[in-house]
Design a protein around this motif. Structure first.
Motif, PDB file in Angstrom:
ATOM      1  N   GLY A 156       0.819  -1.213   0.000  1.00 12.27           N
ATOM      2  CA  GLY A 156       0.000   0.000   0.000  1.00 12.27           C
ATOM      3  C   GLY A 156       0.849   1.258   0.000  1.00 12.27           C
ATOM      4  N   CYS A 157       0.375   2.265  -0.674  1.00 13.94           N
ATOM      5  CA  CYS A 157       1.124   3.516  -0.765  1.00 13.94           C
ATOM      6  C   CYS A 157       1.349   4.110   0.613  1.00 13.94           C
ATOM      7  N   GLY A 158       2.587   4.448   0.905  1.00 15.51           N
ATOM      8  CA  GLY A 158       2.886   5.091   2.172  1.00 15.51           C
ATOM      9  C   GLY A 158       2.863   4.149   3.360  1.00 15.51           C
ATOM     10  N   THR A 159       2.748   2.843   3.116  1.00 17.14           N
ATOM     11  CA  THR A 159       2.701   1.881   4.211  1.00 17.14           C
ATOM     12  C   THR A 159       4.007   1.116   4.264  1.00 17.14           C
ATOM     13  N   SER A 160       4.630   1.096   5.426  1.00 18.41           N
ATOM     14  CA  SER A 160       5.910   0.423   5.554  1.00 18.41           C
ATOM     15  C   SER A 160       5.745  -1.081   5.496  1.00 18.41           C
ATOM     16  N   ILE A 161       6.686  -1.759   4.811  1.00 17.05           N
ATOM     17  CA  ILE A 161       6.632  -3.212   4.761  1.00 17.05           C
ATOM     18  C   ILE A 161       7.024  -3.812   6.107  1.00 17.05           C
ATOM     19  N   ASP A 162       7.585  -2.995   7.008  1.00 18.76           N
ATOM     20  CA  ASP A 162       7.936  -3.473   8.347  1.00 18.76           C
ATOM     21  C   ASP A 162       6.780  -3.317   9.326  1.00 18.76           C
ATOM     22  N   MET A 163       5.602  -2.981   8.829  1.00 17.63           N
ATOM     23  CA  MET A 163       4.461  -2.712   9.689  1.00 17.63           C
ATOM     24  C   MET A 163       4.211  -3.862  10.656  1.00 17.63           C
ATOM     25  N   ARG A 164       4.186  -5.087  10.168  1.00 16.34           N
ATOM     26  CA  ARG A 164       3.917  -6.237  11.027  1.00 16.34           C
ATOM     27  C   ARG A 164       5.022  -6.425  12.058  1.00 16.34           C
ATOM     28  N   LYS A 165       6.270  -6.225  11.631  1.00 18.76           N
ATOM     29  CA  LYS A 165       7.401  -6.510  12.516  1.00 18.76           C
ATOM     30  C   LYS A 165       7.425  -5.601  13.735  1.00 18.76           C
ATOM     31  N   THR A 166       6.886  -4.408  13.593  1.00 17.32           N
ATOM     32  CA  THR A 166       6.890  -3.455  14.708  1.00 17.32           C
ATOM     33  C   THR A 166       5.526  -3.373  15.397  1.00 17.32           C
ATOM     34  N   ASP A 167       4.592  -4.224  14.983  1.00 16.28           N
ATOM     35  CA  ASP A 167       3.227  -4.182  15.514  1.00 16.28           C
ATOM     36  C   ASP A 167       3.084  -5.195  16.649  1.00 16.28           C
ATOM     37  N   ASP A 168       2.872  -4.698  17.867  1.00 12.95           N
ATOM     38  CA  ASP A 168       2.694  -5.607  19.009  1.00 12.95           C
ATOM     39  C   ASP A 168       1.220  -5.732  19.397  1.00 12.95           C
ATOM     40  N   SER A 169       0.336  -5.223  18.534  1.00 11.04           N
ATOM     41  CA  SER A 169      -1.090  -5.328  18.806  1.00 11.04           C
ATOM     42  C   SER A 169      -1.596  -6.702  18.373  1.00 11.04           C
ATOM     43  N   SER A 170      -2.878  -6.932  18.595  1.00 11.88           N
ATOM     44  CA  SER A 170      -3.493  -8.188  18.185  1.00 11.88           C
ATOM     45  C   SER A 170      -4.062  -8.021  16.776  1.00 11.88           C
ATOM     46  N   THR A 171      -3.156  -7.771  15.816  1.00 14.37           N
ATOM     47  CA  THR A 171      -3.525  -7.611  14.409  1.00 14.37           C
ATOM     48  C   THR A 171      -2.930  -8.746  13.608  1.00 14.37           C
ATOM     49  N   LEU A 172      -3.750  -9.407  12.814  1.00 16.71           N
ATOM     50  CA  LEU A 172      -3.307 -10.519  11.988  1.00 16.71           C
ATOM     51  C   LEU A 172      -3.065 -10.010  10.575  1.00 16.71           C
ATOM     52  N   TYR A 173      -1.866 -10.248  10.052  1.00  7.24           N
ATOM     53  CA  TYR A 173      -1.508  -9.836   8.702  1.00  7.24           C
ATOM     54  C   TYR A 173      -1.603 -11.050   7.782  1.00  7.24           C
ATOM     55  N   VAL A 174      -2.442 -10.913   6.749  1.00  8.76           N
ATOM     56  CA  VAL A 174      -2.740 -12.040   5.867  1.00  8.76           C
ATOM     57  C   VAL A 174      -2.352 -11.691   4.438  1.00  8.76           C
ATOM     58  N   GLY A 175      -1.478 -12.478   3.851  1.00 11.09           N
ATOM     59  CA  GLY A 175      -1.089 -12.273   2.465  1.00 11.09           C
ATOM     60  C   GLY A 175      -2.047 -12.980   1.522  1.00 11.09           C
ATOM     61  N   TYR A 176      -2.405 -12.298   0.450  1.00 12.04           N
ATOM     62  CA  TYR A 176      -3.337 -12.866  -0.521  1.00 12.04           C
ATOM     63  C   TYR A 176      -2.787 -12.633  -1.924  1.00 12.04           C
ATOM     64  N   VAL A 177      -2.826 -13.658  -2.758  1.00  8.70           N
ATOM     65  CA  VAL A 177      -2.339 -13.554  -4.139  1.00  8.70           C
ATOM     66  C   VAL A 177      -3.515 -13.344  -5.079  1.00  8.70           C
ATOM     67  N   GLY A 178      -3.468 -12.267  -5.847  1.00 11.38           N
ATOM     68  CA  GLY A 178      -4.547 -11.984  -6.792  1.00 11.38           C
ATOM     69  C   GLY A 178      -4.175 -10.821  -7.685  1.00 11.38           C
ATOM     70  N   THR A 179      -5.011 -10.553  -8.662  1.00  7.89           N
ATOM     71  CA  THR A 179      -4.735  -9.448  -9.582  1.00  7.89           C
ATOM     72  C   THR A 179      -5.158  -8.108  -9.011  1.00  7.89           C
ATOM     73  N   SER A 180      -6.163  -8.120  -8.113  1.00 11.46           N
ATOM     74  CA  SER A 180      -6.634  -6.869  -7.529  1.00 11.46           C
ATOM     75  C   SER A 180      -7.523  -7.181  -6.340  1.00 11.46           C
ATOM     76  N   PHE A 181      -7.803  -6.148  -5.553  1.00 11.51           N
ATOM     77  CA  PHE A 181      -8.775  -6.222  -4.477  1.00 11.51           C
ATOM     78  C   PHE A 181     -10.067  -5.540  -4.926  1.00 11.51           C
ATOM     79  N   PRO A 182     -11.202  -6.011  -4.416  1.00 10.32           N
ATOM     80  CA  PRO A 182     -12.457  -5.346  -4.784  1.00 10.32           C
ATOM     81  C   PRO A 182     -12.539  -3.958  -4.163  1.00 10.32           C
ATOM     82  N   SER A 183     -13.227  -3.065  -4.864  1.00 12.12           N
ATOM     83  CA  SER A 183     -13.487  -1.741  -4.308  1.00 12.12           C
ATOM     84  C   SER A 183     -14.918  -1.646  -3.798  1.00 12.12           C
ATOM     85  N   SER A 184     -15.743  -2.626  -4.167  1.00 12.57           N
ATOM     86  CA  SER A 184     -17.132  -2.681  -3.718  1.00 12.57           C
ATOM     87  C   SER A 184     -17.354  -3.954  -2.926  1.00 12.57           C
TER      88      SER A 184
END
Length: 618
Positions: free
Chosen positions: A17-45
């Motif tokens: 994502g624009c302006g989002t650090s790829i180290d976001m997960r590594k420095t995140d100590d909250s209860s946030t789950l980071y999930v990688g998904y392979v696809g051509t795009s994400f839906p906007s609707s």
């Protein structure tokens, strides 16, 4: 190598994502789950009925709920929006083991009562939880369910062909907003005969449905249709602005992009963009854990988009995501099994990958070699030539099992019929039998050993995705042993519309799942219906159609299982959808931030049971 790693890193950064650090997960100590998904795009609707492609149905199923979920192991509908249901007789008495609404359904009583009834329907009573709320704070009631099912029957308003199939066994119909036949009753849409009264205090939670005399009639109503908020959609939907809107504007577009659901998750619009979808746990979700705490154990889920598997795997190995919510090729397993802090999920497959033959092409495409596939003996020879064990070993690297010709796996102890397993045995012996059949049909061969018909080489195209080229290559080798040539043909982005529904193909690869819960719908879809259905090769088999209809309309559960057993034998004999294998679902998760991942048959490790069981790593 350095240049390659730099390029991959840039891809990972862009995917985050624009302006989002790829180290976001590594420095995140909250209860946030980071999930990688392979696809051509994400839906906007995020209109829940809009798309079944990519991640859209996954997200929709998290933002919205159906009435129930179905447990294949127990055959029970588990509560979601609704807490209980039962069949009733025409006098309003529950057909349960103890005669109360809370009792277990007495299927023998259902069969005896409705087999003798002259009416063309059965009555189903559904009771919702009384503490379900939409994410905008409005309470969910049976009127939301009524609206959802009603608009699903009304193609003029919904513009959604799938919804008509979902409600095919509900004896209710509207057209252009006008009621044609009433098959649902609530406090605001009463049964004026007084047969199915709504008691005081039940106005928001109790409703009745009239359904066809089919045990599976409730299946799609209960666990396929995501319930919509009436107060949001009814003011917007019309024949001019249909629910499945191709060009949403204004408030319509706002509702597509900022959905109001009743599910366990809420879309975080501010943290969602073209490369990331963020879901927050719904703090008011009505279902709780046994200890009274939240049912799901993470506060937030961030889905991260990667455009190809190699980039996603790199991101996972470098610790940018916790889970890959995509099946991993067995070719990569050795990479993960050697790494620390990685959980490898090998979930049993629930579907059969099959080779579908075009046995009945429309006149416009009845040319070339397709005519040969109309001969069942010719098809049997092709079926015998398939070496499933080689495919499991070479294509899946052992991560899967062979599958019977009846297309229901032995793991389904309730339904599996071993008499339908007619294609197992020694591969060399089967190839010899196939050649014996073909020697009697097409004995002439060219200089390369391929069989000829009218002096022309017998050759077929297998319509498949780019990821299935390896599978087609092995089928080429196997069919070459019987003198049949096959070639790979790219299916493209929309194969159903481009090739399959029109019958413009020779052979194709298709996944098939048949079970007690979907038998009423899917047997017809795979072997009877010939317009825009899963019956791509447009099979016509009078005996199979007759047994399918008997299976659908019997109210005796044991007899239903017997008929599904008969259908497996008929499926095998048709040599129409040839089993290739049942692949395991391979997926991976990191254990350095969370533990408690659960493998569920047919699913990646990013599943509901995992989300219920996760806990922060110590």
């Amino acid at each position: 190598m350095a240049a390659f790693l730099l390029a991959v890193c840039l891809l990972v950064m862009s995917a985050a994502g624009c302006g989002t650090s790829i180290d976001m997960r590594k420095t995140d100590d909250s209860s946030t789950l980071y999930v990688g998904y392979v696809g051509t795009s994400f839906p906007s609707s995020f209109m829940p009925w809009l798309s079944r492609d990519g991640i859209a149905p996954t997200v929709a199923g998290m933002l919205y709920n159906t009435l129930f979920s179905y447990d294949e192991d127990t055959g029970m509908y588990e509560p979601l929006t609704a807490k209980q249901w039962c069949y009733m007789d025409l006098e309003g008495k529950p057909l349960t083991d103890d005669g109360t609404f809370d009792g277990k359904i007495d299927y023998q009583a259902v069969e005896e009562y409705y087999s003798a009834s002259t009416e063309d329907y059965m009555v189903v009573r559904v009771e919702l939880y009384d503490d379900v709320f939409w994410s905008d704070g409005e309470r969910l009631t049976v009127e939301d369910v009524y609206y959802t099912f009603d608009v699903a029957t009304d193609h003029a308003l919904s513009n959604h062909a799938g919804a008509l199939a979902w409600t095919a066994d509900l004896l209710h119909e509207s057209s252009g907003g006008e009621l044609v036949r009433q098959g649902m009753f609530t406090a605001e849409h009463p049964d004026y005969s007084g047969t199915f009264p709504i008691e005081e205090g039940e106005e928001d939670t109790v409703m009745y449905l009239l359904v066809n005399k089919v045990l599976g009639a409730v299946t799609t109503l209960f666990n396929t249709i995501l319930i919509l908020p009436e107060h949001v959609w009814k003011p917007l939907v019309s024949e001019e602005e249909q629910l499945n809107n191709k060009n949403p504007q204004g408030e319509f577009l706002e509702q597509y992009q900022v959905p109001v659901g009743s599910g366990p998750w809420i879309l975080n619009r501010e943290e969602t963009n073209a490369q990331m979808i963020t879901l927050d746990r719904n703090p008011d979700y009505h279902l709780k854990d046994e200890d009274g705490g939240p049912l799901y154990k993470v506060d937030k889920i961030k889905f991260m988009l990667y455009l190809d598997s190699n980039t996603a795997i790199f991101a996972f190995r470098k610790g940018y995501v916790d889970i890959l919510d995509t099946s991993v090729s067995s070719n990569y397993l050795s990479l993960f099994e050697q790494e620390e802090d990685v959980f490898v999920s090998k979930a049993a497959g629930t579907y059969v990958t099959s080779l579908v033959l075009n046995v009945n092409p429309p006149d416009a495409y009845e040319d070339g070699m397709k005519v040969l596939l109309q001969d069942k003996e010719f098809r049997r020879a092709i079926a015998l030539a398939v070496d499933q064990e080689e495919l499991v070993e070479k294509v899946l690297n052992g991560a899967g099992t062979t599958a019977p010709a009846g297309l229901i796996l032995p793991s389904n102890e309730l339904l599996y019929n071993e008499e339908a397993d007619i294609l197992s045995g020694d591969a060399a012996e089967k190839t010899a039998r196939a050649n014996e059949i073909l020697d009697g049909l097409y004995p002439q061969k060219d200089e390369n050993g391929y069989r000829l018909t009218d002096g022309e080489r017998i050759s077929f195209e297998i319509l498949a995705s780019s990821g299935q080229q390896d599978l087609v290559a092995y089928l080429q080798r196997q069919f070459q042993r019987i003198g049949i040539e096959v070639q790979f043909k790219a299916s493209g982005a929309t194969p159903e519309t481009t090739y399959l529904y029109s019958g413009n193909f020779d052979m194709t690869i298709q996944s098939v799942i048949l079970s007690m819960s979907n038998a009423d719908t899917m047997y017809r879809a795979h072997f009877v219906t010939r317009e825009r259905s899963s019956n791509y090769g447009k099979l016509e088999d009078e005996e199979m159609t007759k047994v399918i209809e008997q299976m659908r309309f019997t109210l005796d559960q044991d007899r239903k299982a017997e008929l599904i057993g008969e259908l497996q034998v008929l499926t095998a004999a048709a040599c129409y959808k040839l089993p290739l294998y049942s692949a395991e679902v391979l997926s991976v998760a990191r254990t350095d931030r969370f533990t408690g991942y659960v493998s569920v048959p047919g699913q990646t490790v990013c599943n509901t049971e995992t989300l219920k069981n996760l806990k922060k790593a110590e």
